[in-house]
Design a protein around this motif. Structure first.
Motif, PDB file in Angstrom:
ATOM      1  N   PRO A 186       0.814  -1.230   0.000  1.00 33.30           N
ATOM      2  CA  PRO A 186       0.000   0.000   0.000  1.00 33.30           C
ATOM      3  C   PRO A 186       0.843   1.274   0.000  1.00 33.30           C
ATOM      4  CG  PRO A 186      -0.828  -1.566   1.620  1.00 33.30           C
ATOM      5  CD  PRO A 186       0.504  -2.078   1.159  1.00 33.30           C
ATOM      6  N   ILE A 187       2.112   1.172   0.386  1.00 34.79           N
ATOM      7  CA  ILE A 187       2.968   2.352   0.494  1.00 34.79           C
ATOM      8  C   ILE A 187       3.584   2.723  -0.842  1.00 34.79           C
ATOM      9  CG2 ILE A 187       4.997   3.302   1.684  1.00 34.79           C
ATOM     10  CD1 ILE A 187       4.480   1.255   3.909  1.00 34.79           C
ATOM     11  N   MET A 188       3.789   1.726  -1.707  1.00 37.14           N
ATOM     12  CA  MET A 188       4.472   1.949  -2.975  1.00 37.14           C
ATOM     13  C   MET A 188       3.478   2.157  -4.116  1.00 37.14           C
ATOM     14  SD  MET A 188       7.595  -0.800  -2.546  1.00 37.14           S
ATOM     15  CE  MET A 188       8.546  -0.063  -3.876  1.00 37.14           C
ATOM     16  N   ASP A 189       3.723   3.178  -4.913  1.00 35.52           N
ATOM     17  CA  ASP A 189       2.786   3.542  -5.986  1.00 35.52           C
ATOM     18  C   ASP A 189       2.555   2.405  -6.971  1.00 35.52           C
ATOM     19  OD1 ASP A 189       2.518   6.046  -4.913  1.00 35.52           O
ATOM     20  OD2 ASP A 189       3.991   6.990  -6.234  1.00 35.52           O
ATOM     21  N   ARG A 190       3.624   1.709  -7.341  1.00 37.35           N
ATOM     22  CA  ARG A 190       3.512   0.681  -8.389  1.00 37.35           C
ATOM     23  C   ARG A 190       2.786  -0.579  -7.923  1.00 37.35           C
ATOM     24  NH1 ARG A 190       7.478  -3.384  -8.615  1.00 37.35           N
ATOM     25  NH2 ARG A 190       8.969  -3.320  -6.899  1.00 37.35           N
ATOM     26  N   THR A 191       2.545  -0.698  -6.613  1.00 35.86           N
ATOM     27  CA  THR A 191       1.900  -1.911  -6.098  1.00 35.86           C
ATOM     28  C   THR A 191       0.558  -1.637  -5.419  1.00 35.86           C
ATOM     29  OG1 THR A 191       3.172  -1.701  -4.038  1.00 35.86           O
ATOM     30  CG2 THR A 191       4.089  -3.106  -5.758  1.00 35.86           C
ATOM     31  N   GLN A 192       0.107  -0.391  -5.471  1.00 42.64           N
ATOM     32  CA  GLN A 192      -1.116  -0.032  -4.753  1.00 42.64           C
ATOM     33  C   GLN A 192      -2.384  -0.601  -5.382  1.00 42.64           C
ATOM     34  OE1 GLN A 192      -1.068   4.244  -4.357  1.00 42.64           O
ATOM     35  NE2 GLN A 192       0.258   4.185  -2.548  1.00 42.64           N
ATOM     36  N   ASP A 193      -2.289  -1.057  -6.624  1.00 44.66           N
ATOM     37  CA  ASP A 193      -3.474  -1.592  -7.303  1.00 44.66           C
ATOM     38  C   ASP A 193      -3.588  -3.108  -7.192  1.00 44.66           C
ATOM     39  OD1 ASP A 193      -4.262   0.928  -8.123  1.00 44.66           O
ATOM     40  OD2 ASP A 193      -3.085   0.834  -9.969  1.00 44.66           O
ATOM     41  N   ARG A 194      -2.689  -3.735  -6.457  1.00 44.16           N
ATOM     42  CA  ARG A 194      -2.738  -5.189  -6.342  1.00 44.16           C
ATOM     43  C   ARG A 194      -3.999  -5.624  -5.579  1.00 44.16           C
ATOM     44  NH1 ARG A 194       3.626  -6.722  -4.901  1.00 44.16           N
ATOM     45  NH2 ARG A 194       4.423  -6.387  -7.016  1.00 44.16           N
ATOM     46  N   PRO A 195      -4.558  -6.765  -5.948  1.00 51.78           N
ATOM     47  CA  PRO A 195      -5.760  -7.269  -5.270  1.00 51.78           C
ATOM     48  C   PRO A 195      -5.576  -7.454  -3.765  1.00 51.78           C
ATOM     49  CG  PRO A 195      -5.417  -8.440  -7.318  1.00 51.78           C
ATOM     50  CD  PRO A 195      -4.193  -7.610  -7.105  1.00 51.78           C
ATOM     51  N   LYS A 225      15.038   4.393  -9.833  1.00 49.76           N
ATOM     52  CA  LYS A 225      13.799   5.038 -10.285  1.00 49.76           C
ATOM     53  C   LYS A 225      12.764   5.108  -9.160  1.00 49.76           C
ATOM     54  CE  LYS A 225      11.884   3.593 -13.983  1.00 49.76           C
ATOM     55  NZ  LYS A 225      11.312   2.608 -14.922  1.00 49.76           N
ATOM     56  N   ARG A 226      12.724   4.072  -8.334  1.00 52.21           N
ATOM     57  CA  ARG A 226      11.703   3.959  -7.289  1.00 52.21           C
ATOM     58  C   ARG A 226      12.281   4.177  -5.890  1.00 52.21           C
ATOM     59  NH1 ARG A 226       6.635   3.848  -9.708  1.00 52.21           N
ATOM     60  NH2 ARG A 226       6.685   2.574 -11.599  1.00 52.21           N
ATOM     61  N   SER A 227      13.396   4.866  -5.800  1.00 50.92           N
ATOM     62  CA  SER A 227      14.089   4.979  -4.518  1.00 50.92           C
ATOM     63  C   SER A 227      13.218   5.628  -3.435  1.00 50.92           C
ATOM     64  CB  SER A 227      15.387   5.777  -4.682  1.00 50.92           C
ATOM     65  OG  SER A 227      15.139   7.072  -5.192  1.00 50.92           O
ATOM     66  N   ASP A 228      12.421   6.628  -3.799  1.00 53.42           N
ATOM     67  CA  ASP A 228      11.554   7.280  -2.807  1.00 53.42           C
ATOM     68  C   ASP A 228      10.518   6.303  -2.246  1.00 53.42           C
ATOM     69  OD1 ASP A 228      12.895   9.657  -3.093  1.00 53.42           O
ATOM     70  OD2 ASP A 228      11.470  10.525  -4.517  1.00 53.42           O
ATOM     71  N   GLU A 229       9.992   5.463  -3.110  1.00 51.58           N
ATOM     72  CA  GLU A 229       8.995   4.486  -2.666  1.00 51.58           C
ATOM     73  C   GLU A 229       9.625   3.437  -1.753  1.00 51.58           C
ATOM     74  OE1 GLU A 229       6.412   2.880  -5.723  1.00 51.58           O
ATOM     75  OE2 GLU A 229       6.915   4.554  -7.050  1.00 51.58           O
ATOM     76  N   TYR A 230      10.800   2.956  -2.142  1.00 55.31           N
ATOM     77  CA  TYR A 230      11.487   1.964  -1.304  1.00 55.31           C
ATOM     78  C   TYR A 230      11.853   2.563   0.057  1.00 55.31           C
ATOM     79  CZ  TYR A 230      11.965  -1.464  -5.088  1.00 55.31           C
ATOM     80  OH  TYR A 230      11.707  -2.393  -6.064  1.00 55.31           O
ATOM     81  N   LYS A 231      12.250   3.812   0.047  1.00 60.02           N
ATOM     82  CA  LYS A 231      12.595   4.484   1.304  1.00 60.02           C
ATOM     83  C   LYS A 231      11.377   4.594   2.209  1.00 60.02           C
ATOM     84  CE  LYS A 231      14.735   8.680   3.152  1.00 60.02           C
ATOM     85  NZ  LYS A 231      15.356   9.997   2.802  1.00 60.02           N
ATOM     86  N   ALA A 232      10.236   4.976   1.629  1.00 62.10           N
ATOM     87  CA  ALA A 232       8.999   5.106   2.406  1.00 62.10           C
ATOM     88  C   ALA A 232       8.562   3.764   2.979  1.00 62.10           C
ATOM     89  CB  ALA A 232       7.898   5.691   1.529  1.00 62.10           C
ATOM     90  N   ALA A 233       8.825   2.690   2.225  1.00 65.71           N
ATOM     91  CA  ALA A 233       8.418   1.356   2.668  1.00 65.71           C
ATOM     92  C   ALA A 233       9.437   0.710   3.603  1.00 65.71           C
ATOM     93  CB  ALA A 233       8.198   0.453   1.454  1.00 65.71           C
ATOM     94  N   GLY A 234      10.584   1.365   3.782  1.00 70.37           N
ATOM     95  CA  GLY A 234      11.603   0.815   4.664  1.00 70.37           C
ATOM     96  C   GLY A 234      12.374  -0.343   4.077  1.00 70.37           C
ATOM     97  N   ILE A 235      12.444  -0.412   2.741  1.00 68.92           N
ATOM     98  CA  ILE A 235      13.174  -1.483   2.063  1.00 68.92           C
ATOM     99  C   ILE A 235      14.599  -1.002   1.782  1.00 68.92           C
ATOM    100  CG2 ILE A 235      13.259  -2.988   0.046  1.00 68.92           C
ATOM    101  CD1 ILE A 235      10.890  -3.469   1.911  1.00 68.92           C
ATOM    102  N   PRO A 236      15.619  -1.707   2.310  1.00 62.57           N
ATOM    103  CA  PRO A 236      17.011  -1.239   2.195  1.00 62.57           C
ATOM    104  C   PRO A 236      17.656  -1.517   0.837  1.00 62.57           C
ATOM    105  CG  PRO A 236      16.982  -3.314   3.374  1.00 62.57           C
ATOM    106  CD  PRO A 236      15.530  -2.953   3.094  1.00 62.57           C
ATOM    107  N   MET A 237      17.065  -0.977  -0.210  1.00 68.91           N
ATOM    108  CA  MET A 237      17.698  -1.102  -1.517  1.00 68.91           C
ATOM    109  C   MET A 237      18.959  -0.248  -1.540  1.00 68.91           C
ATOM    110  SD  MET A 237      15.746  -3.240  -3.021  1.00 68.91           S
ATOM    111  CE  MET A 237      16.328  -3.201  -4.719  1.00 68.91           C
ATOM    112  N   LEU A 238      19.925  -0.609  -2.379  1.00 71.32           N
ATOM    113  CA  LEU A 238      21.215   0.065  -2.396  1.00 71.32           C
ATOM    114  C   LEU A 238      21.106   1.585  -2.584  1.00 71.32           C
ATOM    115  CD1 LEU A 238      24.264  -0.448  -2.179  1.00 71.32           C
ATOM    116  CD2 LEU A 238      24.320  -0.670  -4.675  1.00 71.32           C
ATOM    117  N   PRO A 239      20.277   2.088  -3.514  1.00 72.98           N
ATOM    118  CA  PRO A 239      20.176   3.547  -3.663  1.00 72.98           C
ATOM    119  C   PRO A 239      19.662   4.243  -2.401  1.00 72.98           C
ATOM    120  CG  PRO A 239      19.175   2.419  -5.527  1.00 72.98           C
ATOM    121  CD  PRO A 239      19.429   1.379  -4.492  1.00 72.98           C
ATOM    122  N   VAL A 240      18.836   3.560  -1.633  1.00 70.42           N
ATOM    123  CA  VAL A 240      18.282   4.136  -0.405  1.00 70.42           C
ATOM    124  C   VAL A 240      19.336   4.197   0.687  1.00 70.42           C
ATOM    125  CG1 VAL A 240      16.573   3.841   1.436  1.00 70.42           C
ATOM    126  CG2 VAL A 240      15.949   3.351  -0.947  1.00 70.42           C
TER     127      VAL A 240
END
Length: 313
Positions: free
Chosen positions: A98-107, A214-229
């Protein structure tokens, strides 16, 4: 009086829960189940399964036309086990989607599918896929199960939420499909099969790190430790360029594929590396990441199509 009130509230809560469940079940359709399988990911991985299957048949002198049941079992089994893994990933990620834009439409976010439905569906088709792969060969089934466990447990449940090495861990699972296809025909796995695995393994970090930028802001908001974050864009760009440089010699390990393949691999790899190096002069890191992401997709599609073509003539 207080007990009566509490009992009444409990009864109302149960009734509301049952009503919500019934509505969710009623709203769910086959399209919702298809959506949680991430068809784009399944199709792209299925391409590498077919390439592994096709090349194994070529190098073992086997005809896929003479082994239709093996080919069908391998492709259908791979489809189901890949779809199962993606469905289970939806189940695991339902708290961050629900936090990430690209996944908010999932069932799983909209509520059209309940968590239990997603879990049962993911497990069911994963078991069905494993069974079909076993009909092709036990080696194919084993590789499929290992890939599934790495993706669902080691990646989705653990490293994705704890370390920047999640991309590397996920790459092991993403590199398994060509091995599955090859093992369906040749369970002993020719060295060329492992070269395909290595190529897919090295391809994934620059592909997914560009997406992470590209999605670093979304990963940061979701607390996912991707390398760019965690480490920033500069470090991520260096890692991407390092992997794109590495993929050139790795792609050239497939010498038996012939001169045409080698030239295409060299040109495509060189172009990818040149674009990567150009990123140091570009001011817009997001634009660069987007270009690198698109190029990685084209590299993948062109190279694997060429692998098929050069073995047809």
């Amino acid at each position: 009086m207080e007990k009566t009130s509490t009992a009444s509230e409990t009864a109302n809560w149960i009734e509301d829960s049952i009503e919500h469940t019934n509505k969710s079940v009623a709203r769910a359709s086959w399209k919702d189940y298809v959506a949680i399988t991430k068809t784009g990911i399944v199709i792209s991985n299925l391409i590498t399964v077919f390439v592994g299957l096709f090349l194994a048949a070529y190098y073992t002198g086997t005809s896929l036309i003479q082994e239709p049941l093996t080919a069908i079992a391998a492709l259908l089994g791979s489809t189901l086990i890949l779809a199962g893994g993606c469905s289970l990933n939806n189940y695991i990620d339902r708290d961050i989607d629900p936090i990430m834009d690209r996944t908010q439409d999932r069932p799983t976010v909209s509520g059209t599918l309940l968590p239990d439905q997603v879990l049962k569906f993911g497990l069911s088709i994963s078991i069905a896929g494993t069974t079909l792969l076993a009909l092709a060969s036990l080696s194919a089934a084993l590789i499929g199960v290992v890939g599934l466990v790495v993706y669902v447990v080691l990646y989705s449940m653990w490293t994705k939420r704890t370390t920047t090495l999640n991309t590397i861990v996920g790459s092991f699972a993403g590199a398994a499909p060509p091995l599955i296809g090859w093992a369906a025909i040749d369970p002993s796995l020719h060295p060329l099969a492992w070269s395909l695995f290595l190529l897919m393994f090295v391809w994934q970090p620059p592909h997914f790190l560009a997406l992470a930028m590209k999605r670093s802001d979304e990963y940061k908001a979701a607390g996912i430790p991707m390398l760019p974050v965690v480490a920033g864009f500069a470090v991520t760009k260096r890692q991407i360029v390092l992997y794109t440089a590495t993929i050139i010699p790795v792609s050239l390990l497939l010498v038996p594929f012939g001169t045409v393949y080698m030239l295409v691999a060299l040109v495509m790899g060189g172009g990818w590396l040149a674009l990567g190096l150009a990123g140091y002069k570009m001011n817009d890191d997001i634009k660069w990441a987007r270009l690198m992401f698109v190029y990685s997709l084209n590299y993948f599609m062109i190279l694997f199509i060429v692998m098929i073509i050069v073995h047809m003539f």
